[in-house]
Scaffold this motif. Structure first.
Motif, PDB file in Angstrom:
ATOM      1  N   PHE A 190      11.010  -7.373   7.890  1.00  0.00           N
ATOM      2  CA  PHE A 190      10.285  -6.130   8.405  1.00  0.00           C
ATOM      3  C   PHE A 190      11.064  -4.786   7.942  1.00  0.00           C
ATOM      4  N   THR A 223      -0.285  -7.453  11.222  1.00  0.00           N
ATOM      5  CA  THR A 223      -1.043  -8.080  10.301  1.00  0.00           C
ATOM      6  C   THR A 223      -1.605  -9.670  10.865  1.00  0.00           C
ATOM      7  N   CYS A 266      10.877 -14.217   8.874  1.00  0.00           N
ATOM      8  CA  CYS A 266      10.230 -13.020   8.340  1.00  0.00           C
ATOM      9  C   CYS A 266      10.935 -11.658   8.701  1.00  0.00           C
ATOM     10  N   SER A 287      -0.337 -17.324   3.766  1.00  0.00           N
ATOM     11  CA  SER A 287       1.125 -17.898   3.760  1.00  0.00           C
ATOM     12  C   SER A 287       1.088 -19.206   4.390  1.00  0.00           C
ATOM     13  N   LEU A 297       7.548  -8.848   5.100  1.00  0.00           N
ATOM     14  CA  LEU A 297       6.360  -8.013   5.888  1.00  0.00           C
ATOM     15  C   LEU A 297       6.700  -6.781   6.178  1.00  0.00           C
ATOM     16  N   GLN A 308       9.059 -14.532   4.806  1.00  0.00           N
ATOM     17  CA  GLN A 308       7.918 -13.529   4.340  1.00  0.00           C
ATOM     18  C   GLN A 308       8.530 -12.206   4.431  1.00  0.00           C
ATOM     19  N   ALA A 367       3.270 -12.732  11.200  1.00  0.00           N
ATOM     20  CA  ALA A 367       4.807 -13.173  11.257  1.00  0.00           C
ATOM     21  C   ALA A 367       5.365 -14.349  11.872  1.00  0.00           C
ATOM     22  N   CYS A 423       3.539  -5.070   6.692  1.00  0.00           N
ATOM     23  CA  CYS A 423       2.416  -6.074   7.553  1.00  0.00           C
ATOM     24  C   CYS A 423       2.724  -6.137   8.899  1.00  0.00           C
ATOM     25  N   HIS A 424       3.357  -4.851   9.700  1.00  0.00           N
ATOM     26  CA  HIS A 424       3.420  -5.006  11.275  1.00  0.00           C
ATOM     27  C   HIS A 424       1.819  -5.312  11.593  1.00  0.00           C
ATOM     28  N   PRO A 458      -3.276  -9.555   4.410  1.00  0.00           N
ATOM     29  CA  PRO A 458      -2.868 -10.709   4.781  1.00  0.00           C
ATOM     30  C   PRO A 458      -3.013 -11.608   3.543  1.00  0.00           C
TER      31      PRO A 458
END
Length: 367
Positions: A183, A167, A181, A143, A161, A159, A175, A164-165, A140
């Motif tokens: 992914f 996170t 966000c 943010s 990510l 973001q 998220a 960063c699932h 992380p």
């Protein structure tokens, strides 16, 4: 010669993502439709929305497509600027170029992938249409601080990510910070649909614009759009595999704790986490202390332990030929990327694998 030099083990780069529900959901998709507008896609989006507590999820065909689609959710004109760090993958920048926008590289804070607040203020200008933050390898970044600053200026925060699932920051999902966000669910990511990604937002108007963009502008001829939809088979895999995310998280975090407890080498350390931040165990991010981290990368890779830094030769993006014209020197970013290596933490690693990784890293001595 040390004992470790006689021992070599090939550590897998990523895990097998298969779940018991894969075939069940794939068969259901085959019966119910395979297009990006099939019911199974909507089910997949709803499952992700429920997991993260976000009302709007749009499934798309790749992680880069998620960034491309997210930009459709902000107001811009050709030549407007998007601020982001040069530590991110080029996959984040290419959609910016494809939309006729200009990347502006902002330095990161020391020992962090988060944007430096002072340099961010210098990068913002009258043509800034968005800022993209890109936390890397599941770690992380603050943010929330960036979002507070941008809201005062009326600039949206996106973001990326991809790593960063699940996170966390301040006991909530990372998220849930930012206006949009993005992914990735590529096969090497935390969750796999083979190829794929998704976009999340709490803003219904942004969601409507993003979804329309991924569907040719809803074919009305009133707005520009292309086809970025995720197909039904990939969505079926995502639906099945989303049910295993928290189990995977627990295993990855357990592997991280075991490895960190076994490491005892003053030449390296874990990249510092921000206050109240929790990584997702996508990878262990280690930092060489007081020397060039590429020595550490070469040491582990020669002994069968993969490193993304070694695989991709991560460097500030403005050093790449395509992006030289946007060069803006970012010394913290350059130092950060030269200091790092990644170590796998995925669920398929055995106890013997983790012990071998720890012995190899403890045996490391920089020249």
């Amino acid at each position: 010669m040390s004992a470790i030099a006689l021992e070599t083990r090939q550590i897998s780069e990523t895990c097998v993502h298969d779940t018991p529900d894969d075939v069940v959901e794939l068969a259901r998709a085959l019966r119910g439709g395979l297009s990006g507008t099939a019911d199974i896609v909507a089910e997949y989006e709803a499952a992700l929305g429920s997991l993260y507590g976000q009302p709007h999820v749009i499934a798309v065909s790749s992680g880069a497509a998620s960034v491309h689609a997210a930009l459709a959710g902000v107001d811009f004109a050709p030549g407007d600027e998007v601020v982001l760090a040069p530590t991110c993958p080029i996959c984040t920048v290419l959609p910016i170029l494809a939309q006729g926008l200009v990347p502006v590289f902002c330095d990161v804070a020391p020992d962090s992938f988060g944007l430096d607040p002072d340099d961010l203020q210098r990068c913002l200008g009258p043509r800034t249409c968005a800022v993209i933050e890109v936390p890397m390898w599941g770690y992380p970044i603050p943010s929330d601080r960036t979002w507070t600053l941008l809201r005062e200026r009326g600039i949206p925060l996106i973001q990326d990510l991809a790593h960063c699932h699940l996170t966390r920051l301040s006991r909530d999902w990372l998220a849930r910070i930012g206006d949009i966000c993005c992914f990735s669910t590529h096969d090497c990511k935390f969750m796999s649909t083979g190829e794929g990604g998704f976009v999340m937002t709490a803003d219904s108007q942004r969601a409507e614009r993003i979804r329309a963009y991924t569907r040719f502008g809803n074919l009305t001829g009133q707005s520009v759009g292309i086809n970025l939809k995720l197909g039904g088979l990939q969505a079926a895999l995502g639906l099945a595999r989303s049910r295993q995310l928290t189990r995977h998280l627990d295993i990855r975090l357990s592997n991280r704790e075991r490895l960190l407890a076994a490491l005892d080498n003053p030449a390296l350390r874990e990249l510092p986490l921000p206050a109240h931040g929790q990584t997702n165990g996508y990878a262990l991010l280690l930092q060489a202390v007081g020397h060039d981290g590429r020595q550490l990368v070469r040491h582990q890779m020669a002994r069968g332990i993969p490193s993304d830094i070694g695989k991709y030769d991560n460097q500030p993006l403005y050093q790449l030929p395509l992006l030289e014209r946007y060069r803006r020197d970012c010394p913290n970013a350059a130092r950060l990327l030269r200091s790092l290596t990644t170590v796998p933490l995925h669920p398929d690693l055995t106890g013997e694998d983790l012990d071998y990784i720890a012995r190899t890293l403890n045996d490391y001595s920089p020249s």
